[in-house]
Scaffold this active site. Structure first.
Site, PDB file in Angstrom:
ATOM      1  N   LYS A  91      46.745  33.550  47.536  1.00 32.33           N
ATOM      2  CA  LYS A  91      45.386  33.973  47.216  1.00 32.33           C
ATOM      3  C   LYS A  91      44.410  33.160  48.045  1.00 32.33           C
ATOM      4  CE  LYS A  91      43.372  35.267  42.775  1.00 32.33           C
ATOM      5  NZ  LYS A  91      43.333  34.877  41.361  1.00 32.33           N
TER       6      LYS A  91
HETATM    7  O1  G3P Z   1      41.326  37.018  38.024  1.00 32.47           O
HETATM    8  C1  G3P Z   1      40.091  36.397  38.050  1.00 32.47           C
HETATM    9  C2  G3P Z   1      39.741  35.831  36.734  1.00 32.47           C
HETATM   10  O2  G3P Z   1      40.587  34.769  36.390  1.00 32.47           O
HETATM   11  C3  G3P Z   1      38.314  35.460  36.595  1.00 32.47           C
HETATM   12  O3  G3P Z   1      37.982  35.823  35.328  1.00 32.47           O
HETATM   13  O4  G3P Z   1      36.671  35.843  33.277  1.00 32.47           O
HETATM   14  O5  G3P Z   1      36.680  33.797  34.751  1.00 32.47           O
HETATM   15  O6  G3P Z   1      35.488  35.853  35.459  1.00 32.47           O
HETATM   16  P1  G3P Z   1      36.629  35.304  34.671  1.00 32.47           P
END
Ligand code: G3P
Length: 217
Positions: free
Chosen positions: A83
């Site tokens: 990634k």
């Molecule tokens: O896959 C990306 C994710 O981990 C981010 O999620 O909820 O932190 O925006 P969030």
């Protein structure tokens, strides 16, 4: 639509994998922190458990160092997707690692133009962050729709991996829009099974069954 699990919690991944609900896994530095585990060790454990792509994120910001980190992560297992962030150095890294045959997931995508660049750099996956766009009063799903249209216009093979999924409605919208993959935390994937009418109906069935006085086993 493929389901990836957005966590580095091996027990949660195992539970979903046993049900066929984990086609892959995504992690990031915040999720590694949350797990309290060593990145190389936990990524290896997950990659052995899940045959599908397991994303592990580089943390260097400059291309040469990103490439070196990516090569080290890719050596963990054949199903690792490295990634990289959607920066110019991340795109350079994407090109090099993709040309070497490594799967690359380009993350932190917030615009259709960024997604276009990732596809041209040979990304296996592009990760638009829906929830974080919603957080700033934009519609994350508009981005998924735009990327779908652009990729289809030019037959790009890069898969749209909808990320930052926070709600069950995000999952429905991703499936309707034609995202190739969605990655969500285990609690969101489990919440997909819930419906108040299912609970209500089951309660009534249990009451009526008790009145029959019968047993199946
Ligand atoms: O896959 C990306 C994710 O981990 C981010 O999620 O909820 O932190 O925006 P969030």
């Amino acid at each position: 639509m493929k389901f990836f699990v957005d966590t580095a919690d091996v027990d949660a991944i195992r539970e979903l994998a046993d049900l066929g609900m984990a086609d892959g896994v995504t992690t990031n530095p915040s999720l590694i922190l949350k797990s309290g585990r060593d990145i190389l060790e936990v990524t290896r454990e997950i990659a052995e458990m899940i045959p599908g792509p397991v994303s592990a994120e580089v943390v260097a910001l400059e291309a040469d160092a990103m490439i070196a980190e990516g090569r080290k992560l890719a050596k963990i297992a054949p199903n690792i997707a490295v990634k990289v962030p959607l920066t110019w150095d991340g795109l350079k890294t994407c090109r090099v690692l993709s040309d070497e045959g490594t799967m690359v997931n380009v993350t932190l995508c917030f615009s259709a133009n960024q997604a276009l660049l990732a596809a041209k750099a040979g990304a296996t996956f592009i990760s638009p962050f829906i929830g974080r766009l919603d957080d700033i009063n934009l519609d994350g799903m508009d981005l998924i729709r735009d990327i779908r249209e652009i990729y289809d216009n030019y037959n790009f093979k890069t898969e749209i991996l909808a990320a930052s999924i926070r709600t069950v409605n995000h999952v429905t919208q991703c499936a309707l829009t034609g995202a190739d993959v969605m990655t969500a935390p285990p609690n969101v994937i489990k919440a997909l099974a819930s419906h108040p009418l299912t609970d209500k109906g089951l309660e009534q069935f249990m009451k009526d069954w008790a009145k029959t006085g019968q047993k199946i086993l």
